[in-house]
Design a protein around this motif. Structure first.
Motif, PDB file in Angstrom:
ATOM      1  N   SER A 133       0.829  -1.207   0.000  1.00 32.10           N
ATOM      2  CA  SER A 133       0.000   0.000   0.000  1.00 32.10           C
ATOM      3  C   SER A 133       0.860   1.251   0.000  1.00 32.10           C
ATOM      4  O   SER A 133       0.567   2.223  -0.687  1.00 32.10           O
ATOM      5  CB  SER A 133      -0.922  -0.020   1.217  1.00 32.10           C
ATOM      6  OG  SER A 133      -1.676   1.166   1.293  1.00 32.10           O
ATOM      7  N   ASP A 155       2.221   1.843  -3.387  1.00 28.19           N
ATOM      8  CA  ASP A 155       1.192   2.363  -4.290  1.00 28.19           C
ATOM      9  C   ASP A 155       0.952   3.845  -4.036  1.00 28.19           C
ATOM     10  O   ASP A 155       0.795   4.634  -4.974  1.00 28.19           O
ATOM     11  CB  ASP A 155      -0.111   1.575  -4.100  1.00 28.19           C
ATOM     12  CG  ASP A 155       0.021   0.132  -4.562  1.00 28.19           C
ATOM     13  OD1 ASP A 155       0.944  -0.138  -5.364  1.00 28.19           O
ATOM     14  OD2 ASP A 155      -0.771  -0.716  -4.107  1.00 28.19           O
ATOM     15  N   PHE A 156       0.921   4.241  -2.759  1.00 28.83           N
ATOM     16  CA  PHE A 156       0.769   5.654  -2.427  1.00 28.83           C
ATOM     17  C   PHE A 156       1.917   6.478  -3.005  1.00 28.83           C
ATOM     18  O   PHE A 156       1.709   7.571  -3.516  1.00 28.83           O
ATOM     19  CB  PHE A 156       0.706   5.840  -0.910  1.00 28.83           C
ATOM     20  CG  PHE A 156      -0.693   5.712  -0.354  1.00 28.83           C
ATOM     21  CD1 PHE A 156      -1.614   6.739  -0.513  1.00 28.83           C
ATOM     22  CD2 PHE A 156      -1.084   4.576   0.331  1.00 28.83           C
ATOM     23  CE1 PHE A 156      -2.893   6.621   0.003  1.00 28.83           C
ATOM     24  CE2 PHE A 156      -2.366   4.453   0.839  1.00 28.83           C
ATOM     25  CZ  PHE A 156      -3.284   5.472   0.685  1.00 28.83           C
ATOM     26  N   ASP A 178       1.688   6.768  -6.938  1.00 32.20           N
ATOM     27  CA  ASP A 178       0.546   7.542  -7.444  1.00 32.20           C
ATOM     28  C   ASP A 178       0.636   8.966  -6.895  1.00 32.20           C
ATOM     29  O   ASP A 178       0.510   9.174  -5.680  1.00 32.20           O
ATOM     30  CB  ASP A 178      -0.746   6.882  -6.996  1.00 32.20           C
ATOM     31  CG  ASP A 178      -1.958   7.563  -7.631  1.00 32.20           C
ATOM     32  OD1 ASP A 178      -1.772   8.571  -8.336  1.00 32.20           O
ATOM     33  OD2 ASP A 178      -3.081   7.073  -7.398  1.00 32.20           O
ATOM     34  N   ARG A 228      -2.545  10.018  -4.782  1.00 35.06           N
ATOM     35  CA  ARG A 228      -2.629   9.376  -3.466  1.00 35.06           C
ATOM     36  C   ARG A 228      -1.514   9.881  -2.549  1.00 35.06           C
ATOM     37  O   ARG A 228      -1.701   9.996  -1.342  1.00 35.06           O
ATOM     38  CB  ARG A 228      -2.549   7.863  -3.634  1.00 35.06           C
ATOM     39  CG  ARG A 228      -3.666   7.285  -4.483  1.00 35.06           C
ATOM     40  CD  ARG A 228      -3.512   5.807  -4.675  1.00 35.06           C
ATOM     41  NE  ARG A 228      -3.708   5.072  -3.431  1.00 35.06           N
ATOM     42  CZ  ARG A 228      -3.607   3.743  -3.330  1.00 35.06           C
ATOM     43  NH1 ARG A 228      -3.286   3.023  -4.395  1.00 35.06           N
ATOM     44  NH2 ARG A 228      -3.812   3.142  -2.156  1.00 35.06           N
ATOM     45  N   ARG A 229      -0.350  10.185  -3.141  1.00 34.97           N
ATOM     46  CA  ARG A 229       0.761  10.727  -2.338  1.00 34.97           C
ATOM     47  C   ARG A 229       0.395  12.095  -1.786  1.00 34.97           C
ATOM     48  O   ARG A 229       0.666  12.419  -0.620  1.00 34.97           O
ATOM     49  CB  ARG A 229       2.026  10.798  -3.200  1.00 34.97           C
ATOM     50  CG  ARG A 229       3.264  11.214  -2.429  1.00 34.97           C
ATOM     51  CD  ARG A 229       4.519  11.006  -3.260  1.00 34.97           C
ATOM     52  NE  ARG A 229       4.553  11.831  -4.446  1.00 34.97           N
ATOM     53  CZ  ARG A 229       4.663  11.389  -5.693  1.00 34.97           C
ATOM     54  NH1 ARG A 229       4.706  10.083  -5.927  1.00 34.97           N
ATOM     55  NH2 ARG A 229       4.698  12.219  -6.725  1.00 34.97           N
ATOM     56  N   ASN A 252      -2.648  13.185  -1.258  1.00 41.61           N
ATOM     57  CA  ASN A 252      -3.696  12.992  -0.275  1.00 41.61           C
ATOM     58  C   ASN A 252      -3.107  12.618   1.080  1.00 41.61           C
ATOM     59  O   ASN A 252      -3.536  13.130   2.125  1.00 41.61           O
ATOM     60  CB  ASN A 252      -4.662  11.902  -0.764  1.00 41.61           C
ATOM     61  CG  ASN A 252      -5.825  11.716   0.196  1.00 41.61           C
ATOM     62  OD1 ASN A 252      -6.404  12.672   0.703  1.00 41.61           O
ATOM     63  ND2 ASN A 252      -6.172  10.459   0.444  1.00 41.61           N
ATOM     64  N   ARG A 253      -2.125  11.748   1.057  1.00 44.48           N
ATOM     65  CA  ARG A 253      -1.468  11.358   2.309  1.00 44.48           C
ATOM     66  C   ARG A 253      -0.714  12.521   2.920  1.00 44.48           C
ATOM     67  O   ARG A 253      -0.705  12.706   4.146  1.00 44.48           O
ATOM     68  CB  ARG A 253      -0.512  10.195   2.032  1.00 44.48           C
ATOM     69  CG  ARG A 253       0.255   9.716   3.256  1.00 44.48           C
ATOM     70  CD  ARG A 253       0.907   8.370   3.010  1.00 44.48           C
ATOM     71  NE  ARG A 253       1.826   8.042   4.078  1.00 44.48           N
ATOM     72  CZ  ARG A 253       3.141   8.144   3.994  1.00 44.48           C
ATOM     73  NH1 ARG A 253       3.686   8.551   2.861  1.00 44.48           N
ATOM     74  NH2 ARG A 253       3.907   7.838   5.010  1.00 44.48           N
TER      75      ARG A 253
END
Length: 959
Positions: free
Chosen positions: A18, A21-22, A25, A28-29, A31-32
């Protein structure tokens, strides 16, 4: 079991997958990243006091780590980089800086510094050019390093200074980003009108103009990488001043020069006022271990040079001095450089260094030793011509340069420098009323007084200081330290015949001392060393550089050709009445009684007097051609018949040239009265060696054993003897094939301050001596333990050895057994061991005895030259008249004088030379042996110096 194993293994695997993947992407990176940032703000806003809320501080620390980790990972991935763009758009750095400054938490501060460093290293979004980013980071750095901040660890301080250094590196590469970090309050007048009186005298700089500058200044005195980052960053800022008039003016008006000068003065003041030069007991050089060397006493007031604390303070002071030199090298602004040098002279030279020299004394426990050592190390360390010119120009009281014409320039930087100079003059006006002036007592006066001192350490360090000035800054020694005279034309050059005669004279004197070793290889090394020293002398650049070359390059510029510095050195010679030369020769006359360290420094200084290519040797070092006297029958060949030719014809000119060539090959008559004092002193010392040889039993054997002891020490310990650095170079055209010498041991570690002290041996000397069958370090090694050694036992009382005139005993098994047929191996071994101990005891008694200057026998009628076709005739009457001594006849063996007088026990029962007068200085025979080896090495160095100079500088006349 397999089910639970798969279940447990699935969780971290899916978590790791996971995270990857973060990271891959961008959406998603981002967002984190936003989620971590929101949690950071939430925790900070809900905590009333981070300094007392440990839980909240820990959460903030973790969130900052996550933010930094995401940014660092993203900067290494392909575009796009949404997290970095988000940080720039939302100005994430603003709350991060506020959190760190208000937290008073060391770990949060550390993570905040790493966060800012990551943004700068990303080289995106132009963070370093952004005023908001620069202001936020500057405020953070000032607050966390200020007086009201918490105490930070060395690691965090290093990260802070490294971050500041990275910013200065980017300013150096791109000067356009300077305005973001430097906000000057003084603007250049747009109308070009001169500044009014108020502006001239109120130009003061505030720290908020350039906080990064002062942050680096606070750390330039630190050791390790913190100090390195700070000093280098400050150099980059000073270098950038050449591209910004505002920054140049700001630096001139700032207190940079005052802080640097007072900081250097503070470090100098930390150095001990009283000092003694010593060597560690377990690291004593062999040349000192094999002498009468005694460790000087030190206490809480008188510091030893071996002290770790003293060495640390001295290294710190010298490193800051070298930082001054680096600043001047990087500074391209004339005004900034002038301001720095002015403060260096006024605050450091006039207020600290010169008063310490003036107040020093050699009778108060070592203050002269201290200040002269510091000055020597300063002149050894500094290479910048402006700093050298300031130091020596002031201390030697050289005449000032032509006064500068007052400038009417309206240049704002020049006006700022003038204001700064006036402020400095006003500040020092009250102190200068009672200050001494070098015109009344300068460095020359101090050196001459210290050379006459009764303190051997003062004499030693003064000679080393003289050597440093002669080797590195010879231009300043001419007409100040030395009484020199100009030389016109080549008529003062020695002839070829005289040159050969004088080189062979040095070699013959050295041959008088003798030795069993083959000196050819060692002499080649000495020739190479001499060539290197002559070629590397600063005054010899023009003489050794080819005048023509294929690329038509110009000669290198003289490093000291500065306003106020002495002009180019011209051809000169030393006046034979020069006070410094004669003081050195006074010391040379008592060579064998001098401490070994003093002799090492003395021979070095005398050698350095003759190294400069513009210094003629004739008159003070060698005979002057005006004193040449030839014998009528002294011709190398049959006289040329004078042809009846026209005076203007080519044949007549050729005949005159051949006749002149033959004349220059003739050898002048060698008269002692016509020799310079230097050569007469050398001859007198050789006569003393001859007297020691006839007076000291087994002198040659003991001398050879001492030589072998040095060789053993050289092989056993790494770099045990302080010798000159051997540099393989091509053979100089002037190095003719003359006889050889032994390896030179006549140079101590003061020649090369940067070299580590030789690992030598107070205890090692005793071990070498005991292994070779000799007493302690007051004795000398016994040499080879040969089974057939013939030792004369005349005048050597010992256990079982009665004096027997000139009868010799063979140290062999046959000499122990009374009848060859009754030989028994067990008894012979015991007998051999007993006899060996007996000889060791004899050596001990000889080496430990005290001797003074011997009574010199009448001079011989001629000195036999081993390498000359003709002897150098030295009439005894001339030598007596020159030396002021009467030729007494040598005492016969068994009568008064000789070895009986020199070594017989005194009536008081002590083992002292009975021929010495009351109060006369005495040393051990072991000490004399070491000095004899030093003296022989010095003689061969003088021969190589004369020989190499002849070819390198073309000093010899052939026609």
């Amino acid at each position: 079991m397999d089910f639970w194993s798969r279940l447990l293994a699935h969780t971290p695997l899916s978590s790791a997958s996971s995270r990857k993947d973060f990271a891959k992407d961008p959406a998603r990176r981002l967002n984190r990243f936003e989620k971590e940032y929101s949690q950071l703000l939430h925790t900070w806003r809900n905590s009333s006091n981070l300094a007392h809320d440990d839980d909240a501080a820990e959460i903030i620390e973790i969130r900052l780590q996550e933010l930094t980790s995401i940014l660092s990972d993203e900067s290494r991935r392909p575009l796009p980089h949404p997290c970095i763009a988000f940080s720039a758009a939302k100005q994430v750095y603003l709350p991060v800086a506020k959190i760190a400054t208000s937290s008073f938490n060391e770990w949060i501060i550390k993570e905040a510094v790493l966060f800012f460093a990551t943004l700068i290293e990303s080289e995106e979004e132009a963070f370093v050019e952004n005023d908001s980013f620069a202001g936020s980071l500057t405020n953070l750095l000032v607050r966390i390093t200020g007086a009201n901040s918490i105490r930070l660890s060395a690691d965090i301080e290093a990260r802070i200074v490294e971050l500041a250094f990275n910013i200065t590196t980017k300013i150096r590469l791109n000067p356009e980003i300077l305005p973001a970090w430097f906000k000057s309050q003084h603007q250049v007048p747009q109308d070009g009108k001169p500044l009014d009186e108020h502006d001239k005298f109120t130009g003061r700089t505030q720290k908020q103009d350039f906080p990064l500058f002062y942050l680096l200044i606070d750390y330039i005195h630190h050791e390790g990488k913190v100090g390195d980052f700070a000093r280098t960053g400050l150099l980059y800022i000073i270098e950038a001043a050449s591209t910004s008039v505002l920054l140049e003016q700001w630096i001139v008006e700032s207190d940079l020069s005052t802080l640097m000068a007072t900081g250097l003065g503070a470090l100098y003041s930390q150095l001990s006022r009283k000092l003694v030069i010593d060597h560690p007991a377990n690291d004593l050089p062999p040349i000192l271990a094999f002498s009468d060397y005694e460790h000087p006493k030190s206490n809480y007031e008188i510091v030893s040079s071996c002290s770790t604390e003293f060495q640390s303070h001295l290294d710190t002071f010298l490193s800051h001095l070298l930082f001054w030199q680096d600043v001047l090298n990087h500074c391209k602004s004339v005004e900034v450089k002038s301001t720095l040098l002015e403060h260096f002279q006024v605050i450091f030279l006039q207020q600290l260094l010169y008063p310490s020299l003036l107040e020093s004394s050699d009778v108060d426990g070592g203050s002269s030793v201290a200040v002269l050592t510091y000055l020597k190390r300063i002149l050894e360390s500094v290479d910048h011509p402006d700093m050298i010119n300031l130091i020596l120009h002031y201390l030697l009281a050289l005449p000032d340069a032509v006064p500068s014409v007052p400038s009417d320039s309206r240049d704002i930087v020049s006006a700022a420098r003038k204001r700064k100079s006036m402020d400095l003059a006003t500040m020092m006006a009250s102190k200068s009323e009672t200050a001494a002036d070098p015109l009344l007592f300068n460095l020359v006066d101090l050196i001459r007084a210290c050379l006459r001192s009764q303190n051997n350490q003062t004499v030693n360090v003064t000679l080393q200081l003289v050597s440093v000035i002669l080797k590195r800054h010879h231009r300043y020694a001419v007409t100040t330290l030395l009484y020199t005279e100009g030389v016109l034309g080549e008529s003062s050059n020695r002839t070829w015949g005289a040159h050969e005669q004088e080189v062979e004279y040095f070699m013959t004197l050295a041959d008088t001392i003798g030795g069993q070793d083959d000196f050819n290889e060692v002499y080649q090394n000495v020739l190479k060393d001499t060539s290197v020293r002559l070629e590397n002398h600063p005054c010899s650049i023009k003489l050794v550089t080819p005048k023509t070359s294929t690329n038509n390059r110009e000669l290198p510029a003289e490093p000291d050709s500065l306003p106020g510095a002495p002009r180019d050195v011209r051809t000169h010679t030393l006046n034979p009445d020069d006070p410094m030369l004669n003081i050195m020769l006074d010391r040379l006359e008592t060579f064998f009684l001098n401490p070994v360290e003093t002799n090492l420094s003395l021979t070095e200084a005398l050698f350095d007097l003759a190294v400069c290519g513009y210094m003629h040797l004739e008159g003070w070092f060698l005979r002057h051609p005006q004193g040449y006297v030839y014998d009528e029958d002294d011709e190398d060949g049959p006289p040329l018949p004078e042809p009846a030719l026209d005076a203007d014809s080519q044949e007549s000119a050729e005949y005159s040239r051949v006749q002149s060539l033959q004349e220059c090959h003739r050898r002048p008559r060698w008269g002692q009265s016509r020799l310079p004092r230097f050569l007469r002193v050398l001859q007198n010392l050789c006569d003393q060696v001859v007297a020691y040889r006839t007076s000291v039993p087994r002198f040659d054997d003991l001398l050879q054993q001492r030589r072998e002891a040095f060789q053993i020490a050289d092989n056993v310990t790494p770099n045990p003897l302080p010798v000159r650095t051997r540099t393989p170079v091509s053979h100089s055209p002037g190095t003719l094939g003359t006889p050889s010498i032994e390896r030179s041991y006549a140079h101590d570690e003061s020649r090369n301050p940067s070299r580590e002290p030789p690992s030598g041996l107070e205890g090692f000397a005793h071990r070498i001596l005991s292994e070779l069958g000799t007493p302690s370090r007051s004795g000398s090694p016994r040499g080879r333990m040969e089974s057939r050694r013939v030792i004369s036992d005349r005048n050597m009382p010992g256990p079982g050895l009665a004096p027997s005139g000139t009868v010799s005993r063979s140290f062999s098994p046959a000499s122990v057994s009374s009848t060859p047929g009754s030989w028994d191996h067990s008894r012979s071994d015991v007998a051999v061991a007993n006899q060996a101990k007996a000889f060791q005891a004899v050596d001990q008694s000889i080496l430990a005895r005290k001797v003074g200057l011997p009574e010199i026998k009448p001079p011989v009628e001629a000195i036999k030259l081993s390498y000359d076709r003709k002897p150098i005739v030295v009439p005894a009457s001339e030598r007596d008249d020159a030396d002021g001594e009467e030729g007494n006849e040598a005492p016969e063996e068994g009568e008064g004088g000789g070895e009986d007088a020199l070594l017989a026990p005194s009536e008081n029962g002590d083992d002292t030379d009975s021929s010495t007068t009351v109060g006369e200085k005495t040393v051990s025979v072991s000490h004399v042996l070491t000095n004899v080896i030093v003296f022989q090495s010095f003689l061969f160095e003088l021969a190589s110096l004369t020989q190499v100079r002849a070819g390198l500088f073309g000093e010899v006349r052939f026609v």
